[in-house]
Design a protein around this motif. Structure first.
Motif, PDB file in Angstrom:
ATOM      1  N   PHE A  85       0.827  -1.202   0.000  1.00 16.04           N
ATOM      2  CA  PHE A  85       0.000   0.000   0.000  1.00 16.04           C
ATOM      3  C   PHE A  85       0.866   1.259   0.000  1.00 16.04           C
ATOM      4  O   PHE A  85       0.611   2.201  -0.759  1.00 16.04           O
ATOM      5  N   ALA A  86       1.890   1.289   0.843  1.00 17.97           N
ATOM      6  CA  ALA A  86       2.775   2.459   0.925  1.00 17.97           C
ATOM      7  C   ALA A  86       3.447   2.711  -0.416  1.00 17.97           C
ATOM      8  O   ALA A  86       3.532   3.860  -0.870  1.00 17.97           O
ATOM      9  N   ILE A 131       5.139   3.661   7.701  1.00 19.95           N
ATOM     10  CA  ILE A 131       3.792   3.153   7.951  1.00 19.95           C
ATOM     11  C   ILE A 131       3.952   1.841   8.717  1.00 19.95           C
ATOM     12  O   ILE A 131       4.613   0.925   8.264  1.00 19.95           O
ATOM     13  N   VAL A 132       3.352   1.790   9.887  1.00 12.92           N
ATOM     14  CA  VAL A 132       3.503   0.664  10.799  1.00 12.92           C
ATOM     15  C   VAL A 132       2.305  -0.270  10.694  1.00 12.92           C
ATOM     16  O   VAL A 132       1.165   0.179  10.660  1.00 12.92           O
ATOM     17  N   ALA A 133       2.592  -1.557  10.658  1.00 14.56           N
ATOM     18  CA  ALA A 133       1.531  -2.567  10.662  1.00 14.56           C
ATOM     19  C   ALA A 133       1.158  -2.891  12.109  1.00 14.56           C
ATOM     20  O   ALA A 133       2.025  -3.131  12.944  1.00 14.56           O
ATOM     21  N   ASP A 134      -0.123  -2.903  12.396  1.00 13.37           N
ATOM     22  CA  ASP A 134      -0.648  -3.196  13.730  1.00 13.37           C
ATOM     23  C   ASP A 134      -1.758  -4.247  13.597  1.00 13.37           C
ATOM     24  O   ASP A 134      -2.907  -3.991  13.952  1.00 13.37           O
ATOM     25  N   PRO A 135      -1.434  -5.434  13.048  1.00  9.65           N
ATOM     26  CA  PRO A 135      -2.478  -6.417  12.732  1.00  9.65           C
ATOM     27  C   PRO A 135      -3.268  -6.923  13.937  1.00  9.65           C
ATOM     28  O   PRO A 135      -4.416  -7.335  13.792  1.00  9.65           O
ATOM     29  N   ARG A 136      -2.694  -6.875  15.129  1.00 11.17           N
ATOM     30  CA  ARG A 136      -3.431  -7.307  16.320  1.00 11.17           C
ATOM     31  C   ARG A 136      -4.192  -6.155  16.976  1.00 11.17           C
ATOM     32  O   ARG A 136      -4.896  -6.360  17.966  1.00 11.17           O
ATOM     33  N   GLY A 137      -3.999  -4.954  16.449  1.00 10.55           N
ATOM     34  CA  GLY A 137      -4.725  -3.798  16.973  1.00 10.55           C
ATOM     35  C   GLY A 137      -4.245  -3.305  18.318  1.00 10.55           C
ATOM     36  O   GLY A 137      -4.961  -2.579  19.005  1.00 10.55           O
TER      37      GLY A 137
END
Length: 104
Positions: free
Chosen positions: A33-34, A43-49
């Motif tokens: 996406f970036a 841009i940081v991934a936070d898949p577990r929220g």
């Protein structure tokens, strides 16, 4: 929104401001996406929220989050919370305007 932030990124940098995008998407999705949006800021991934939950933007019943920008000062204190609202395309400009008004 990300594309608009990417286009305005040089203006943020002239104010000595760093942008960091965070999304609950997986890392590969974030990287793709970036690249597609031309984002040169992290841009940081936070898949577990976990980050979303810590900042109070994770929706309880849905695997998603509220769109919001946090202005965090040099001491790590949240100075301003700017919700996206309905003007998604205008949001990056609103954030930049706020930063300029405070003399960032």
């Amino acid at each position: 929104e990300t594309r608009s932030f990417a286009q305005l990124y040089p203006s943020f940098k002239t104010l000595d401001v760093e942008l960091v995008g965070i999304s609950m998407d997986k890392l590969k999705t974030q990287c793709d996406f970036a690249e597609k949006m031309g984002a040169s800021f992290p841009i940081v991934a936070d898949p577990r929220g976990e980050v979303a939950a810590a900042f109070g933007v994770k929706k309880r019943l849905l695997p998603t989050y509220k769109r919001v920008t946090f202005v965090i000062d040099e001491q790590g204190v949240v100075e301003k919370v700017i919700p996206v609202g309905f003007g998604v395309g205008k949001h990056p400009e609103e954030v930049l305007e706020y930063l300029r008004s405070r003399g960032a």
